[in-house]
Design an enzyme around this catalytic site. Sequence first.
Site, PDB file in Angstrom:
ATOM      1  N   CYS A 129       0.816  -1.230   0.000  1.00  0.00           N
ATOM      2  CA  CYS A 129       0.000   0.000   0.000  1.00  0.00           C
ATOM      3  C   CYS A 129       0.849   1.280   0.000  1.00  0.00           C
ATOM      4  CB  CYS A 129      -0.958  -0.007   1.181  1.00  0.00           C
ATOM      5  SG  CYS A 129      -0.185  -0.458   2.741  1.00  0.00           S
ATOM      6  N   HIS A 249      -3.106   6.263   4.926  1.00  0.00           N
ATOM      7  CA  HIS A 249      -1.679   6.465   5.154  1.00  0.00           C
ATOM      8  C   HIS A 249      -1.258   7.843   4.620  1.00  0.00           C
ATOM      9  CE1 HIS A 249      -1.459   2.377   6.314  1.00  0.00           C
ATOM     10  NE2 HIS A 249      -0.792   1.853   5.308  1.00  0.00           N
TER      11      HIS A 249
END
Length: 344
Positions: A129, A249
């Site tokens: 990711c 994130h």
Amino acid sequence: MKKYNVAIVGATGAVGSEMLRCVLEFNFPYESIKLLASARSAGKTISQNGIDFVVEELTADSFEGIDVAFWSAGGSISEKYMDAAVKAGCVNIDNSSHFRMDPNVPLVVPEVNSEALRDHKGIIANPNCTTIMMCSAVNRIEEVFGIEKITVSTYQAVSGAGVAAMDELYAQSRDVLDGKEPIAKVLPSGGDKKHYPIAFNCIPQVDVFNLENGYSKEEMKMVNETKKIFGKDIKVNATCVRVPVLRGHSESIHIQTKKPLDMPLVFEVLANSTGVHLYDDLANQIYPMPTAFIGDEMVHVGRVRQDLFSDHGLNMWAVSDQLMKGAAYNSIDIGLKMIEMGIL
Ligand SMILES: NC(=O)c1ccc[n+]([C@@H]2O[C@H](COP(=O)([O-])OP(=O)(O)OC[C@H]3O[C@@H](n4cnc5c(N)ncnc54)[C@H](OP(=O)(O)O)[C@@H]3O)[C@@H](O)[C@H]2O)c1
């Protein structure tokens, strides 16, 4: 238009539940959708967009008649069942790290290297990711200025470690506010020897450490996967940190370019990058933050500025919902891209 029999492996998990939403909301042309998870979840009903789905137990026979499977049940499950799925003629898009560095498996961020999809042999790997969002954010900078080296620090949400880590952040936050000692059982993920509280804290460990070089596995994924995705020797220097954010994130990215920077062109290039949303309004304190983009599939870039001491240095801040662009959405987007390219 052809419609596909779709399976989602790990459908009850943090990523798997977003995969189901993405299949439905991004109009993946499905004939049927089979949800697979462990025996613990067999028989459980999942409702999404007004449709009820019953979860089935994953077995080696689960892939008969399935055209395309999206996997997010972890590396050991992909390792154990992938062969059966490939033999059943199913095309597999895998979120785990198991096949990512296999030279026979394309590792794809569609807006960066979709041509690699043509070489697939039944398995396509979805990158890590943190790597996906960074590669997407810097892709056009690489095309226009060339990238020598990236130095990146990540600020990673607990959902990156699955549903259990999200539950842990909630429980620990309540405990701290109630004046109790927080109990840590999940994070840092991959660190089996010790656990530390994440509530009101930062943990400079994501996944296990390589004791020989001092980097974590997550940091080395950024190093190795970036090279494979771009097919170039882009050097990455990464520090990965878990922060008490539930979802999304963030990354502080410093790029060392090959050609000298032209800042108006940098802004123009970023404003026209596929999959990237540029925020360019500092006077009004506009910049991306993780809570603003839950469930969204874009990479949001802001705080773009030149290195004060180098005309080959660029700083930027990038934010993305890692369950979406970093996992579920990127996988479904790979499938959609393959349909567009006529290879699915
Ligand atoms: N979270 C992220 O941001 C993220 C991002 C990129 C990639 N990934 C990768 O995606 C994968 C899943 O992550 P996650 O965060 O979604 O984890 P998670 O929330 O813990 O979900 C795990 C899923 O795997 C299933 N599973 C576990 N053991 C199984 C078994 N023996 N047979 C069949 N299914 C089994 C679980 O089913 P039960 O509910 O039945 O146990 C659940 O559906 C991992 O490889 C992870 O590294 C995660």
